[in-house]
Each structure stands twice: as C-alpha cells, then as structure tokens.
Design a protein around this motif. Sequence first.
Motif, short mmCIF file in Angstrom:
data_model
loop_
_atom_site.label_atom_id
_atom_site.label_comp_id
_atom_site.label_asym_id
_atom_site.label_seq_id
_atom_site.Cartn_x
_atom_site.Cartn_y
_atom_site.Cartn_z
N ALA A 121 0.76 -1.13 -0.28
CA ALA A 121 0.06 0.24 -0.27
C ALA A 121 0.75 1.41 -0.48
N GLY A 122 1.82 1.08 0.25
CA GLY A 122 3.12 2.07 0.60
C GLY A 122 2.72 3.17 1.49
N ILE A 123 1.98 2.65 3.04
CA ILE A 123 2.29 3.13 3.75
C ILE A 123 2.95 2.46 4.92
N TYR A 172 -8.00 4.14 1.08
CA TYR A 172 -7.38 4.31 -0.16
C TYR A 172 -6.22 4.14 -0.65
N TYR A 173 -5.49 3.69 -0.20
CA TYR A 173 -4.04 3.07 -0.59
C TYR A 173 -3.85 1.93 0.23
N ILE A 174 -4.65 1.46 0.86
CA ILE A 174 -5.25 -0.53 1.67
C ILE A 174 -5.46 -0.76 0.41
N CYS A 175 -6.86 -0.07 -0.30
CA CYS A 175 -7.35 -0.73 -1.26
C CYS A 175 -6.40 -1.00 -2.26
N GLU A 213 -11.32 -1.77 -5.49
CA GLU A 213 -11.82 -0.45 -5.11
C GLU A 213 -12.64 -0.13 -3.84
N MET A 214 -12.45 1.09 -4.31
CA MET A 214 -12.72 1.58 -2.12
C MET A 214 -14.31 0.75 -1.72
#
Length: 79
Positions: free
Chosen positions: A29-31, A53-56, A62-63
């Motif tokens: 997710a890039g977090i 959103y990043y998790i999705c 999709e959210m």
Amino acid sequence: MTIKKAISQRILQLCEENNITLNKLSTMAGITQSTLNDVVHGKSKNPTVKTIYYICFGLGIEMKDFFDSDLFHNLTDND
C-alpha cells in the motif's frame, strides 16, 4: 460496532483472504507499518479516506469493495 472497529476487522479479513501479513500490506500500500498498525489496533481514532484508499490500492480493490461487507451494517459512532 464502531466505524474504526469495522475498518480494523475488514483490513484483517482482507489480509487473511489474500494470505498476507499487515507488514506485507503496508509495503504493497505504500504506507508505514506503524500507520497500518495504528488503524488496525484502534490507536488511530479516525483513519483517513486517503489511508483506506492506499490500502485498497495495495490490495488491488476499489474502495466500494472495501466497504462492501456486512461489517459496515448497523454502525455506531461510540468508541
């Protein structure tokens, strides 16, 4: 169920379905893992839409798919 608890359980559910760890999800997710851990363990009182959103994005969903769960029925705003 509270909103933050439903979000936490949904993240764990999706990790289990995809056979990945929270650490792997944070990378995908890039977090940061600390951000994801804070959301999952209830330290984050209000997970942002951007974080979800990043998790999705990391999961390739999709959210609307994230929130398409019985966990989000009959929510309360009590902590």
